[in-house]
Design a protein around this motif. Sequence first.
Motif, PDB file in Angstrom:
ATOM      1  N   THR A   1      -6.817  -2.904  -1.391  1.00 46.01           N
ATOM      2  CA  THR A   1      -5.674  -2.404  -0.623  1.00 46.01           C
ATOM      3  C   THR A   1      -4.524  -3.413  -0.656  1.00 46.01           C
ATOM      4  N   ALA A   2      -4.838  -4.674  -0.456  1.00 41.35           N
ATOM      5  CA  ALA A   2      -3.819  -5.729  -0.481  1.00 41.35           C
ATOM      6  C   ALA A   2      -3.263  -5.910  -1.892  1.00 41.35           C
TER       7      ALA A   2
ATOM      8  N   SER B   1      -0.885  -3.082  -2.631  1.00 41.79           N
ATOM      9  CA  SER B   1       0.355  -3.265  -1.884  1.00 41.79           C
ATOM     10  C   SER B   1       1.247  -4.300  -2.558  1.00 41.79           C
ATOM     11  N   THR B   2       0.656  -5.422  -2.955  1.00 44.64           N
ATOM     12  CA  THR B   2       1.410  -6.485  -3.640  1.00 44.64           C
ATOM     13  C   THR B   2       1.975  -5.970  -4.964  1.00 44.64           C
TER      14      THR B   2
ATOM     15  N   GLN C   1       4.890  -3.572  -4.352  1.00 48.01           N
ATOM     16  CA  GLN C   1       6.106  -4.306  -3.991  1.00 48.01           C
ATOM     17  C   GLN C   1       6.762  -4.913  -5.227  1.00 48.01           C
TER      18      GLN C   1
ATOM     19  N   GLN D   1       6.508   4.438   3.428  1.00 45.67           N
ATOM     20  CA  GLN D   1       5.235   4.334   4.149  1.00 45.67           C
ATOM     21  C   GLN D   1       4.274   3.398   3.409  1.00 45.67           C
TER      22      GLN D   1
ATOM     23  N   GLY E   1       5.328  -0.050   3.758  1.00 44.82           N
ATOM     24  CA  GLY E   1       5.145  -0.478   5.138  1.00 44.82           C
ATOM     25  C   GLY E   1       3.693  -0.738   5.522  1.00 44.82           C
ATOM     26  N   GLY E   2       2.782  -0.542   4.594  1.00 41.87           N
ATOM     27  CA  GLY E   2       1.391  -0.858   4.876  1.00 41.87           C
ATOM     28  C   GLY E   2       0.421   0.301   4.845  1.00 41.87           C
ATOM     29  N   LYS E   3       0.905   1.522   4.618  1.00 41.25           N
ATOM     30  CA  LYS E   3      -0.014   2.657   4.519  1.00 41.25           C
ATOM     31  C   LYS E   3      -0.950   2.412   3.334  1.00 41.25           C
ATOM     32  N   PRO E   4      -2.265   2.521   3.550  1.00 42.65           N
ATOM     33  CA  PRO E   4      -3.207   2.289   2.447  1.00 42.65           C
ATOM     34  C   PRO E   4      -3.004   3.294   1.312  1.00 42.65           C
TER      35      PRO E   4
END
Length: 182
Positions: A4-5, A8-9, A12, A41, A44-47
């Motif tokens: 998940t992280a 996200s990275t 971005q 979203q 903003g952190g939504k998985p």
Amino acid sequence: MDVTAIRSTNLQALVADLTRGGRNKRDAALALGMSGSYLSQLLGGKPMGNDVARKIEEAARLGHGWMDREHAATGVRDGTPPTYQVLRMDPETIAAAISLVRHTFALLELEHDNEDDGTPLAFAYEYLMERQEQQVTPDNLIDFSKRLAQKLRGNDENAAQGGNDRGIGGSDRRPRERREAG
């Protein structure tokens, strides 16, 4: 770092890459095949699920699984996002590679299943790309058959010596008649 992280990275970094040169996040969202609000979203952190990750990879022409792996950053001091490699495969060369593998294994009288082991297909694709050919010819069939046979012999020798480098696949490659009898 969990997937998940990592996703996200990577998202971005991808959005930063897509918004260079005066483009905005809405443009990035369109390029990734989603709405601006959904992209916000996710940022903003939504998985991000597997389906979304694969759709982003496809839209951005990234290799399968790119979103799930950490990528070494280049130019971190100047804010340059991680680099990524675009996956570009020529459909005509893929078709020729499939045919080349099929004919080669028939010529060598060996069994092979591309669904079980796609490595010979990748080897054939690289071979055709190097030669800048998109058709199977007697010349490239004979040459590729020799190369593949040599590579397979090398793998058999490595296995006999206790090596675990399977190189080209791990499926049973005994000649058809021995396979059927055994």
